[in-house]
Structures are given as structure tokens and as C-alpha cells.
Design an enzyme around this catalytic site. Structure first.
Site, PDB file in Angstrom:
ATOM      1  N   ASP A  30     -24.499  -8.996 -37.045  1.00 18.00           N
ATOM      2  CA  ASP A  30     -25.627  -9.051 -35.888  1.00 18.00           C
ATOM      3  C   ASP A  30     -24.648  -7.444 -35.054  1.00 18.00           C
ATOM      4  OD1 ASP A  30     -26.299 -10.987 -33.325  1.00 18.00           O
ATOM      5  OD2 ASP A  30     -25.886  -9.019 -33.168  1.00 18.00           O
ATOM      6  N   ILE A  31     -25.279  -6.298 -34.608  1.00 10.62           N
ATOM      7  CA  ILE A  31     -24.496  -5.805 -34.060  1.00 10.62           C
ATOM      8  C   ILE A  31     -24.225  -5.677 -32.796  1.00 10.62           C
ATOM      9  CG2 ILE A  31     -27.015  -5.038 -31.874  1.00 10.62           C
ATOM     10  CD1 ILE A  31     -27.078  -2.182 -33.141  1.00 10.62           C
ATOM     11  N   ASN A  92     -30.281 -20.441 -31.218  1.00  8.89           N
ATOM     12  CA  ASN A  92     -30.681 -20.521 -29.647  1.00  8.89           C
ATOM     13  C   ASN A  92     -32.065 -20.254 -30.004  1.00  8.89           C
ATOM     14  OD1 ASN A  92     -27.751 -20.108 -28.730  1.00  8.89           O
ATOM     15  ND2 ASN A  92     -28.447 -17.597 -29.498  1.00  8.89           N
ATOM     16  N   GLY A  98     -30.518 -18.910 -24.606  1.00  4.15           N
ATOM     17  CA  GLY A  98     -30.408 -17.393 -24.704  1.00  4.15           C
ATOM     18  C   GLY A  98     -30.931 -16.798 -25.436  1.00  4.15           C
ATOM     19  N   GLN A  99     -31.718 -17.107 -25.931  1.00  2.46           N
ATOM     20  CA  GLN A  99     -32.821 -16.113 -27.375  1.00  2.46           C
ATOM     21  C   GLN A  99     -33.261 -15.333 -26.837  1.00  2.46           C
ATOM     22  OE1 GLN A  99     -36.216 -19.291 -29.205  1.00  2.46           O
ATOM     23  NE2 GLN A  99     -36.202 -17.112 -30.682  1.00  2.46           N
ATOM     24  N   HIS A 105     -33.539 -17.568 -36.622  1.00  7.61           N
ATOM     25  CA  HIS A 105     -32.532 -16.797 -36.834  1.00  7.61           C
ATOM     26  C   HIS A 105     -31.199 -17.747 -36.784  1.00  7.61           C
ATOM     27  CE1 HIS A 105     -32.601 -15.523 -32.824  1.00  7.61           C
ATOM     28  NE2 HIS A 105     -31.577 -15.194 -32.803  1.00  7.61           N
ATOM     29  N   LEU A 106     -30.588 -17.847 -38.593  1.00 10.09           N
ATOM     30  CA  LEU A 106     -29.245 -18.884 -37.459  1.00 10.09           C
ATOM     31  C   LEU A 106     -28.764 -17.820 -37.769  1.00 10.09           C
ATOM     32  CD1 LEU A 106     -29.923 -21.456 -40.466  1.00 10.09           C
ATOM     33  CD2 LEU A 106     -30.111 -21.352 -37.893  1.00 10.09           C
ATOM     34  N   HIS A 107     -27.548 -17.623 -37.179  1.00  9.13           N
ATOM     35  CA  HIS A 107     -26.366 -16.826 -36.334  1.00  9.13           C
ATOM     36  C   HIS A 107     -25.077 -18.120 -37.573  1.00  9.13           C
ATOM     37  CE1 HIS A 107     -27.620 -15.252 -32.868  1.00  9.13           C
ATOM     38  NE2 HIS A 107     -27.614 -15.638 -32.542  1.00  9.13           N
TER      39      HIS A 107
HETATM   40  P1  AMP Z   1     -30.485 -14.411 -30.158  1.00 11.82           P
HETATM   41  O1  AMP Z   1     -29.865 -14.564 -28.681  1.00 11.82           O
HETATM   42  O2  AMP Z   1     -30.179 -15.751 -30.620  1.00 11.82           O
HETATM   43  O3  AMP Z   1     -32.257 -14.300 -29.654  1.00 11.82           O
HETATM   44  O4  AMP Z   1     -29.701 -13.654 -30.481  1.00 11.82           O
HETATM   45  C1  AMP Z   1     -29.990 -12.347 -30.878  1.00 11.82           C
HETATM   46  C2  AMP Z   1     -29.234 -11.281 -31.864  1.00 11.82           C
HETATM   47  O5  AMP Z   1     -30.194 -10.356 -31.979  1.00 11.82           O
HETATM   48  C3  AMP Z   1     -27.920 -10.760 -30.743  1.00 11.82           C
HETATM   49  O6  AMP Z   1     -26.662 -11.664 -31.389  1.00 11.82           O
HETATM   50  C4  AMP Z   1     -28.554  -9.544 -30.289  1.00 11.82           C
HETATM   51  O7  AMP Z   1     -26.637  -8.804 -30.770  1.00 11.82           O
HETATM   52  C5  AMP Z   1     -28.988  -9.476 -32.052  1.00 11.82           C
HETATM   53  N1  AMP Z   1     -29.438  -7.660 -32.233  1.00 11.82           N
HETATM   54  C6  AMP Z   1     -30.511  -7.464 -31.572  1.00 11.82           C
HETATM   55  N2  AMP Z   1     -30.392  -6.667 -31.833  1.00 11.82           N
HETATM   56  C7  AMP Z   1     -29.849  -5.912 -33.096  1.00 11.82           C
HETATM   57  C8  AMP Z   1     -29.780  -5.187 -34.460  1.00 11.82           C
HETATM   58  N3  AMP Z   1     -30.509  -3.805 -33.838  1.00 11.82           N
HETATM   59  N4  AMP Z   1     -29.507  -5.174 -35.236  1.00 11.82           N
HETATM   60  C9  AMP Z   1     -28.567  -6.297 -36.053  1.00 11.82           C
HETATM   61  N5  AMP Z   1     -28.720  -7.702 -34.464  1.00 11.82           N
HETATM   62  C10 AMP Z   1     -28.859  -6.892 -33.711  1.00 11.82           C
END
Ligand code: AMP
Ligand code: ZN
Length: 119
Positions: A30-31, A92, A98-99, A105-107
Site C-alpha cells: 500500500d502506498i 472495505n 471508506g472504500q 482488495h484485501l488489506h
Molecule cells: P480502500 O480505502 O479500502 O479502497 O483502500 C484503497 C487503498 O489503496 C488505500 O489504502 C490507498 O493507500 C491504496 N492506494 C491508492 N493508490 C495506490 C497506489 N498507487 N499504490 C499502492 N496503493 C495505493
């Protein structure tokens, strides 16, 4: 989907710090990490949410969970013998959760005491 961030990461159009990949799954850091290990695990195919994915391709949801567990093993969050120190999977779904990216995606979170309940 050409306008989906995660689909564009799967194709390599947008760079990703890839930590695990199978024929149908893809995992990258995750960024904006919320824990020492924070990896996102996705199906390469586009599905918006876990609920839509399980309806369309339940086997693929299983592959995503298996990939998340493989990432946790690789990151030292669990061993072959047991679930220590442990990790959390988060999916999410929708605005209340907060999606922000509408490609399921699974965190995978770990590497610190994560606490419960989440904030
Ligand atoms: P969600 O809020 O559950 O939809 O999670 C989306 C996730 O994607 C967040 O934790 C962001 O930090 C992550 N994210 C967004 N852009 C990027 C990217 N370019 N590379 C890696 N993670 C990202
Ligand atoms: Zn997508």
C-alpha cells in the site's frame, strides 16, 4: 477496466511494489501504509466488491484469500505451525467503510499490535 487504478497496476501501466503474484492474483505494498506490513491483494480480473466477486467467481475469492495468507507467511506474520504473531484482513466495502478504489482488495495488515475494535 481501463479507468481502474488497480487494473492499470496489474497491466504494469502504473507501477506497483509487487510482493506476490499468481496466475489470477496480484499483491503489492500500500502506498500509504497503516502498519509495518500493509499489502493489498487483488484478483487480476475486475470485480468491484468481495460480494460481487463471490457471486461471479467464488473460486477466485478463495484464491485471493489464499494469496493473502501466503503474503502473511512471506512477511513473517504467521508460520506454518501457528497464527503468531498474526495479521488482519480488511475488505472495505462502500462509502461507510471508506472504500476508495472500486476493485476488490484485501488489506493485509500486521507487524504491530493492531488493537480491536478498529477506530
Ligand atoms: P480502500 O480505502 O479500502 O479502497 O483502500 C484503497 C487503498 O489503496 C488505500 O489504502 C490507498 O493507500 C491504496 N492506494 C491508492 N493508490 C495506490 C497506489 N498507487 N499504490 C499502492 N496503493 C495505493
Ligand atoms: Zn479494476
Amino acid at each position: 477496466m481501463s479507468d481502474c487504478l488497480f487494473c492499470r497496476m496489474v497491466t504494469g501501466e502504473i507501477p506497483a511494489d509487487v510482493v506476490h503474484e499468481t496466475g489470477r492474483t496480484f499483491a503489492f505494498r500500500d502506498i500509504n501504509p497503516q502498519a509495518p506490513t500493509h499489502v493489498l491483494v487483488i484478483p487480476k480480473d475486475h470485480h468491484a466488491t468481495a460480494g460481487l466477486l463471490v457471486g461471479a467467481d467464488p473460486q477466485l475469492l478463495g484464491e485471493v484469500v489464499a494469496a493473502a495468507h501466503a503474503v502473511a507467511m512471506q512477511e513473517g506474520l504467521v508460520t506454518a505451525d501457528g497464527p503468531e504473531p498474526g495479521y488482519r484482513l480488511v475488505a472495505n466495502t462502500g462509502p461507510a467503510a471508506g472504500q476508495t478504489v472500486h476493485h476488490v482488495h484485501l488489506h493485509v495488515l500486521g507487524g504491530r499490535d493492531l488493537g480491536w475494535p478498529p477506530g
